[in-house]
Write a protein that holds these residues in place. Sequence first.
Motif, short mmCIF file in Angstrom:
data_model
loop_
_atom_site.label_atom_id
_atom_site.label_comp_id
_atom_site.label_asym_id
_atom_site.label_seq_id
_atom_site.Cartn_x
_atom_site.Cartn_y
_atom_site.Cartn_z
N PRO A 177 0.82 -1.22 0.00
CA PRO A 177 0.00 0.00 0.00
C PRO A 177 0.85 1.27 0.00
O PRO A 177 0.50 2.26 -0.65
N ARG A 178 1.97 1.24 0.70
CA ARG A 178 2.85 2.41 0.73
C ARG A 178 3.39 2.72 -0.66
O ARG A 178 3.49 3.88 -1.05
N LEU A 179 3.77 1.68 -1.40
CA LEU A 179 4.28 1.88 -2.75
C LEU A 179 3.18 2.43 -3.66
O LEU A 179 3.42 3.33 -4.47
N ILE A 180 1.97 1.90 -3.53
CA ILE A 180 0.86 2.39 -4.36
C ILE A 180 0.57 3.86 -4.04
O ILE A 180 0.36 4.67 -4.95
N ILE A 181 0.58 4.22 -2.77
CA ILE A 181 0.34 5.61 -2.39
C ILE A 181 1.48 6.49 -2.88
O ILE A 181 1.25 7.63 -3.33
N ALA A 182 2.71 5.99 -2.86
CA ALA A 182 3.84 6.76 -3.41
C ALA A 182 3.65 6.99 -4.90
O ALA A 182 3.93 8.10 -5.40
N ILE A 183 3.15 6.00 -5.62
CA ILE A 183 2.87 6.16 -7.05
C ILE A 183 1.81 7.25 -7.24
O ILE A 183 1.91 8.08 -8.14
N ALA A 184 0.81 7.26 -6.37
CA ALA A 184 -0.24 8.29 -6.45
C ALA A 184 0.35 9.68 -6.26
O ALA A 184 0.03 10.61 -7.02
N VAL A 185 1.22 9.82 -5.28
CA VAL A 185 1.84 11.12 -5.02
C VAL A 185 2.72 11.54 -6.19
O VAL A 185 2.64 12.68 -6.67
N ILE A 186 3.54 10.62 -6.69
CA ILE A 186 4.40 10.91 -7.84
C ILE A 186 3.56 11.35 -9.04
O ILE A 186 3.87 12.33 -9.71
N ALA A 188 -6.77 5.99 -4.17
CA ALA A 188 -7.91 5.18 -3.71
C ALA A 188 -7.51 3.71 -3.60
O ALA A 188 -7.83 3.03 -2.60
N LEU A 189 -6.79 3.20 -4.59
CA LEU A 189 -6.36 1.80 -4.56
C LEU A 189 -5.39 1.54 -3.41
O LEU A 189 -5.48 0.53 -2.71
N GLY A 190 -4.48 2.48 -3.18
CA GLY A 190 -3.50 2.32 -2.11
C GLY A 190 -4.12 2.37 -0.73
O GLY A 190 -3.76 1.58 0.16
N THR A 191 -5.06 3.29 -0.52
CA THR A 191 -5.69 3.37 0.79
C THR A 191 -6.62 2.18 1.03
O THR A 191 -6.73 1.70 2.16
N LEU A 192 -7.27 1.69 -0.01
CA LEU A 192 -8.07 0.48 0.11
C LEU A 192 -7.18 -0.71 0.49
O LEU A 192 -7.51 -1.49 1.38
N ALA A 193 -6.03 -0.81 -0.17
CA ALA A 193 -5.10 -1.90 0.14
C ALA A 193 -4.60 -1.78 1.58
O ALA A 193 -4.50 -2.79 2.30
N ALA A 194 -4.31 -0.56 2.01
CA ALA A 194 -3.83 -0.36 3.39
C ALA A 194 -4.88 -0.78 4.40
O ALA A 194 -4.58 -1.45 5.39
N ARG A 195 -6.11 -0.41 4.14
CA ARG A 195 -7.20 -0.79 5.06
C ARG A 195 -7.36 -2.31 5.10
O ARG A 195 -7.56 -2.89 6.16
#
Length: 138
Positions: free
Chosen positions: A9-18, A64-71
């Motif tokens: 999830p952290r990597l997905i959220i990093a992709i979102a930020v990038i 959205a995908l990253g936060t869903l994965a984190a949850r």
Amino acid sequence: MNGPARWTPRLIIAIAVIHTVFAFVVKPDVWADIAGAGVVAGIDGVPEREAALWFVYAGIGFLALGTLAARSVRATGRVPRQVAVYLLVIGGTMIVVDPASGGWLVLAAGLLAAWSRRAPHRPAGAQAAPDRTEPVTP
């Protein structure tokens, strides 16, 4: 929860930020053009404006995908299979269409998500089974 599940999830959220930052940093003039066009219908079929807008929307989708994965990882200790599949499909098709894109990072996130599903897992709040050194009697 295993290490790959924690980091996916952290990597997905990093992709979102990038993705989102890229939209504003690489083409800052585009946003001024959109504002100058009055925002409403400000894209006006200009490819650079369309690309900047879709970068922001893709960033929101990855967030959205990253936060869903984190949850899900917090609740179950696992990344949902669908998240791995979505990332593999997005990254794989991006690489085919544009090999010099960020598709490689998305594909890496998908592979990490798939790998995390194969490793042993335990929900975040669960405790390990006690170590029994003596026989259990009924």
